[in-house]
Design a protein around this motif. Structure first.
Motif, PDB file in Angstrom:
ATOM      1  N   GLN A 332       2.959  16.159 -62.416  1.00  0.00           N
ATOM      2  CA  GLN A 332       2.356  14.953 -63.000  1.00  0.00           C
ATOM      3  C   GLN A 332       2.190  13.874 -61.939  1.00  0.00           C
ATOM      4  OE1 GLN A 332       1.289  14.378 -66.387  1.00  0.00           O
ATOM      5  NE2 GLN A 332       0.305  12.745 -65.209  1.00  0.00           N
ATOM      6  N   TRP A 333       3.197  13.730 -61.067  1.00  0.00           N
ATOM      7  CA  TRP A 333       3.122  12.738 -59.989  1.00  0.00           C
ATOM      8  C   TRP A 333       1.926  13.041 -59.076  1.00  0.00           C
ATOM      9  CZ3 TRP A 333       3.008  12.950 -54.723  1.00  0.00           C
ATOM     10  CH2 TRP A 333       3.206  11.741 -54.039  1.00  0.00           C
ATOM     11  N   ARG A 334       1.732  14.304 -58.720  1.00  0.00           N
ATOM     12  CA  ARG A 334       0.609  14.675 -57.843  1.00  0.00           C
ATOM     13  C   ARG A 334      -0.728  14.343 -58.508  1.00  0.00           C
ATOM     14  NH1 ARG A 334       4.045  19.090 -56.276  1.00  0.00           N
ATOM     15  NH2 ARG A 334       3.264  20.326 -58.033  1.00  0.00           N
ATOM     16  N   ALA A 335      -0.838  14.653 -59.794  1.00  0.00           N
ATOM     17  CA  ALA A 335      -2.079  14.352 -60.508  1.00  0.00           C
ATOM     18  C   ALA A 335      -2.326  12.843 -60.564  1.00  0.00           C
ATOM     19  CB  ALA A 335      -2.019  14.931 -61.923  1.00  0.00           C
ATOM     20  N   ASP A 336      -1.267  12.074 -60.819  1.00  0.00           N
ATOM     21  CA  ASP A 336      -1.410  10.620 -60.879  1.00  0.00           C
ATOM     22  C   ASP A 336      -1.763  10.043 -59.509  1.00  0.00           C
ATOM     23  OD1 ASP A 336      -0.870  10.578 -63.584  1.00  0.00           O
ATOM     24  OD2 ASP A 336       1.280  10.214 -63.329  1.00  0.00           O
ATOM     25  N   TRP A 337      -1.172  10.582 -58.464  1.00  0.00           N
ATOM     26  CA  TRP A 337      -1.478  10.120 -57.108  1.00  0.00           C
ATOM     27  C   TRP A 337      -2.967  10.322 -56.786  1.00  0.00           C
ATOM     28  CZ3 TRP A 337       0.687   7.601 -53.033  1.00  0.00           C
ATOM     29  CH2 TRP A 337       0.045   7.723 -51.791  1.00  0.00           C
ATOM     30  N   ARG A 338      -3.511  11.461 -57.140  1.00  0.00           N
ATOM     31  CA  ARG A 338      -4.898  11.785 -56.796  1.00  0.00           C
ATOM     32  C   ARG A 338      -5.907  10.912 -57.534  1.00  0.00           C
ATOM     33  NH1 ARG A 338      -3.144  17.374 -57.698  1.00  0.00           N
ATOM     34  NH2 ARG A 338      -2.529  18.306 -55.704  1.00  0.00           N
ATOM     35  N   ARG A 339      -5.542  10.425 -58.714  1.00  0.00           N
ATOM     36  CA  ARG A 339      -6.532   9.681 -59.502  1.00  0.00           C
ATOM     37  C   ARG A 339      -6.374   8.161 -59.390  1.00  0.00           C
ATOM     38  NH1 ARG A 339      -4.842   7.970 -64.565  1.00  0.00           N
ATOM     39  NH2 ARG A 339      -2.706   8.541 -65.135  1.00  0.00           N
ATOM     40  N   ALA A 340      -5.634   7.705 -58.384  1.00  0.00           N
ATOM     41  CA  ALA A 340      -5.421   6.267 -58.217  1.00  0.00           C
ATOM     42  C   ALA A 340      -5.813   5.818 -56.814  1.00  0.00           C
ATOM     43  CB  ALA A 340      -3.961   5.911 -58.493  1.00  0.00           C
ATOM     44  N   ASP A 341      -6.176   4.548 -56.690  1.00  0.00           N
ATOM     45  CA  ASP A 341      -6.476   3.920 -55.405  1.00  0.00           C
ATOM     46  C   ASP A 341      -5.378   2.906 -55.071  1.00  0.00           C
ATOM     47  OD1 ASP A 341      -8.916   5.267 -55.054  1.00  0.00           O
ATOM     48  OD2 ASP A 341      -9.975   3.784 -56.287  1.00  0.00           O
ATOM     49  N   ASP A 342      -5.033   2.850 -53.799  1.00  0.00           N
ATOM     50  CA  ASP A 342      -4.022   1.901 -53.335  1.00  0.00           C
ATOM     51  C   ASP A 342      -4.565   0.475 -53.378  1.00  0.00           C
ATOM     52  OD1 ASP A 342      -1.709   0.839 -52.162  1.00  0.00           O
ATOM     53  OD2 ASP A 342      -2.469   1.180 -50.133  1.00  0.00           O
ATOM     54  N   VAL A 343      -3.708  -0.479 -53.728  1.00  0.00           N
ATOM     55  CA  VAL A 343      -4.144  -1.879 -53.768  1.00  0.00           C
ATOM     56  C   VAL A 343      -3.823  -2.619 -52.474  1.00  0.00           C
ATOM     57  CG1 VAL A 343      -3.864  -1.934 -56.263  1.00  0.00           C
ATOM     58  CG2 VAL A 343      -2.002  -2.759 -54.817  1.00  0.00           C
ATOM     59  N   LEU A 344      -3.069  -1.992 -51.567  1.00  0.00           N
ATOM     60  CA  LEU A 344      -2.702  -2.675 -50.325  1.00  0.00           C
ATOM     61  C   LEU A 344      -3.676  -2.359 -49.194  1.00  0.00           C
ATOM     62  CD1 LEU A 344       1.197  -2.366 -50.286  1.00  0.00           C
ATOM     63  CD2 LEU A 344      -0.250  -4.153 -51.269  1.00  0.00           C
ATOM     64  N   MET A 345      -3.921  -1.081 -48.933  1.00  0.00           N
ATOM     65  CA  MET A 345      -4.850  -0.701 -47.855  1.00  0.00           C
ATOM     66  C   MET A 345      -6.196  -0.349 -48.473  1.00  0.00           C
ATOM     67  SD  MET A 345      -2.793   1.344 -44.877  1.00  0.00           S
ATOM     68  CE  MET A 345      -2.290   2.740 -45.864  1.00  0.00           C
ATOM     69  N   ARG A 346      -7.117  -1.286 -48.376  1.00  0.00           N
ATOM     70  CA  ARG A 346      -8.443  -1.055 -48.961  1.00  0.00           C
ATOM     71  C   ARG A 346      -9.518  -1.451 -47.951  1.00  0.00           C
ATOM     72  NH1 ARG A 346      -9.067  -3.120 -55.029  1.00  0.00           N
ATOM     73  NH2 ARG A 346     -10.896  -1.750 -54.798  1.00  0.00           N
ATOM     74  N   GLY A 347     -10.549  -0.635 -47.848  1.00  0.00           N
ATOM     75  CA  GLY A 347     -11.684  -0.939 -46.995  1.00  0.00           C
ATOM     76  C   GLY A 347     -11.328  -1.120 -45.538  1.00  0.00           C
ATOM     77  N   GLY A 348     -10.333  -0.388 -45.044  1.00  0.00           N
ATOM     78  CA  GLY A 348      -9.942  -0.498 -43.640  1.00  0.00           C
ATOM     79  C   GLY A 348      -9.074  -1.695 -43.326  1.00  0.00           C
ATOM     80  N   ASP A 349      -8.699  -2.468 -44.329  1.00  0.00           N
ATOM     81  CA  ASP A 349      -7.833  -3.641 -44.133  1.00  0.00           C
ATOM     82  C   ASP A 349      -6.388  -3.170 -44.215  1.00  0.00           C
ATOM     83  OD1 ASP A 349      -7.125  -6.300 -43.798  1.00  0.00           O
ATOM     84  OD2 ASP A 349      -7.399  -6.829 -45.910  1.00  0.00           O
ATOM     85  N   VAL A 350      -5.822  -2.737 -43.075  1.00  0.00           N
ATOM     86  CA  VAL A 350      -4.529  -2.042 -43.065  1.00  0.00           C
ATOM     87  C   VAL A 350      -3.344  -2.955 -42.776  1.00  0.00           C
ATOM     88  CG1 VAL A 350      -5.606   0.128 -42.408  1.00  0.00           C
ATOM     89  CG2 VAL A 350      -4.756  -1.400 -40.637  1.00  0.00           C
ATOM     90  N   LEU A 351      -3.586  -4.106 -42.150  1.00  0.00           N
ATOM     91  CA  LEU A 351      -2.462  -4.954 -41.751  1.00  0.00           C
ATOM     92  C   LEU A 351      -1.617  -5.465 -42.917  1.00  0.00           C
ATOM     93  CD1 LEU A 351      -3.798  -7.056 -38.735  1.00  0.00           C
ATOM     94  CD2 LEU A 351      -2.146  -5.182 -38.728  1.00  0.00           C
ATOM     95  N   PRO A 352      -2.182  -5.714 -44.104  1.00  0.00           N
ATOM     96  CA  PRO A 352      -1.328  -6.150 -45.205  1.00  0.00           C
ATOM     97  C   PRO A 352      -0.180  -5.191 -45.522  1.00  0.00           C
ATOM     98  CG  PRO A 352      -3.583  -6.650 -45.734  1.00  0.00           C
ATOM     99  CD  PRO A 352      -3.611  -5.838 -44.465  1.00  0.00           C
ATOM    100  N   CYS A 353      -0.409  -3.896 -45.367  1.00  0.00           N
ATOM    101  CA  CYS A 353       0.674  -2.941 -45.637  1.00  0.00           C
ATOM    102  C   CYS A 353       1.800  -3.114 -44.623  1.00  0.00           C
ATOM    103  CB  CYS A 353       0.123  -1.521 -45.584  1.00  0.00           C
ATOM    104  SG  CYS A 353       1.223  -0.293 -46.316  1.00  0.00           S
ATOM    105  N   ILE A 354       1.442  -3.305 -43.365  1.00  0.00           N
ATOM    106  CA  ILE A 354       2.453  -3.558 -42.329  1.00  0.00           C
ATOM    107  C   ILE A 354       3.117  -4.907 -42.574  1.00  0.00           C
ATOM    108  CG2 ILE A 354       2.813  -3.839 -39.844  1.00  0.00           C
ATOM    109  CD1 ILE A 354       0.299  -2.083 -39.442  1.00  0.00           C
ATOM    110  N   GLY A 355       2.312  -5.902 -42.945  1.00  0.00           N
ATOM    111  CA  GLY A 355       2.860  -7.212 -43.240  1.00  0.00           C
ATOM    112  C   GLY A 355       3.828  -7.183 -44.402  1.00  0.00           C
TER     113      GLY A 355
END
Length: 392
Positions: A332-355
């Protein structure tokens, strides 16, 4: 190009607001009183404003906010967390030329109170559980016993009148046990009948009583019984109708959120209200008319055009994966992971995740210095628990 100042940049919803405003032609700035690299390191953000703690020093907070509004030419101030109460209380001390997305202080207090909100919810058809104010555990037991004799319900929920994130909530689905610890000295407590069903959350924006944005989600994965990190789209005409009635009834302006239990009947039960942003904001695409709703310029009610779920991927990969492995729910976790988008790293904007990782280190140091828990370190400086706020 208009300028917007988004407060409590520590919150993922502040990052979401900043990216959306930037895409729609605004210049976003981030303001906060503790580390907020999660948002301020985003390429969508033009700059950061460091403010005093509104809880510890409201006069310095308001002075710093006033200076930032004037210096940066801010057209719109958007709170995201409990600084909304201080912003509302001291609105008169801030430039009248700047729009603040807040309502009157007394109205926010009514909504924030786990007790006072119940009558309003009932009058607007929210089907809230029967509730009472108590001071002790014995009073709560007596109330549950008396009400159970009428309704046959024995389960109970206990929470401080002014609380957040479900941290102090006690769930007793089978009734309050004999060995339950006494109620902590946190002001009045509210006891409610326990309602079984699916947990839901709604996030909305209103202006002068008009519902201008609305989303509902199921918090599919949680940190224990606290904040969710997986947000699954959900449709509920009954919830939307209630929110529309309530904001119209009180002429509400601002962001407003509700927690619900859907027991499978015609009307879900509204449990409590948070007059601020919550994670339902993540369900909207960056092109959706959320900024227009916040400025009051929208003519229709925006709903999410996206269909995929949203998640905070680092938490889904850590806490979510550990829970799935321990409970035998990896598929179930794998299925949920595949059907969701991350809210931190979007559109190549990666620094917020490190921040965000750097922020956690800052909060841990703050917690050790002040003898707080990590959660307290992330919110104590902006919390409001119903106390009188003096004039400044």
């Amino acid at each position: 190009m208009p300028n917007v100042l988004i407060l409590s940049g520590r919150a993922p919803v502040a990052l979401d607001h900043a990216r959306r405003f930037a895409q729609q032609g605004w210049t976003p700035y981030i303001g906060d009183s503790i580390s907020c690299r999660l948002s301020s390191w985003s390429r969508a953000v033009a700059g950061k404003v460091t403010l005093a703690s509104p809880r510890a020093d409201p006069a310095a907070y308001v002075a710093g906010l006033r200076q930032a509004i004037m210096r940066l030419g801010i057209d719109l101030v958007v709170p995201t967390c409990e600084e909304v109460f201080y912003l509302s209380r001291y609105r008169a001390a801030l430039p009248a030329s700047c729009r603040l997305v807040v309502d009157d202080f007394d109205k926010l207090r009514l909504l924030h109170s786990k007790w006072d909100f119940q009558a309003l919810a009932q009058s607007c058809g929210g089907n809230p559980p029967p509730s009472a104010v108590v001071q002790t555990l014995d009073e709560a037991r007596d109330w549950v016993r008396a009400m159970g004799g009428v309704s046959g319900e024995a389960g109970a929920v206990l929470k401080p009148e002014f609380s957040r994130f479900g941290v102090h909530v006690r769930l007793y689905p089978q009734g309050i046990p004999d060995d339950a610890p006494p109620l902590a000295a946190q002001g009045r407590w509210v006891v409610q009948h326990h309602r079984a069903g699916t947990e839901l959350c709604s996030y909305s924006i209103a202006d002068g009583g008009r519902l201008l944005a609305h989303a509902v989600y199921r918090p599919a994965y949680r940190l224990r019984r606290s904040s969710s990190y997986y947000f699954d789209h959900h449709s509920s005409p009954a919830i939307r109708a209630f929110v529309s009635r309530l904001v119209s009834h009180i002429g509400f302006t601002g962001q407003i959120s509700f927690d619900w239990i859907d027991g499978g009947g015609d009307t879900p039960s509204v449990i409590e209200c948070n007059p601020r942003a919550i994670s339902g904001l993540h369900l909207f695409d960056f092109a959706d008319a959320v900024p227009a709703a916040l400025t009051g310029e929208a003519t229709d009610c925006a709903t999410p055009t996206a269909t995929r779920a949203r998640m905070i991927a680092p938490l889904m990969l850590s806490a979510g994966l550990v829970h799935a492995a321990s409970s035998g729910a990896l598929s179930q976790w794998r299925a949920d992971w595949r059907r969701a988008d991350d809210v931190l790293m979007r559109g190549g904007d990666v620094l917020p995740c490190i921040g965000g990782l750097a922020d956690i280190g800052s909060y841990a140091r703050l917690a050790m210095q002040r003898g707080h828990t990590l959660r307290e370190a992330t919110s104590r400086d902006i919390e409001w628990d119903g106390e009188e706020l003096a004039a400044i």
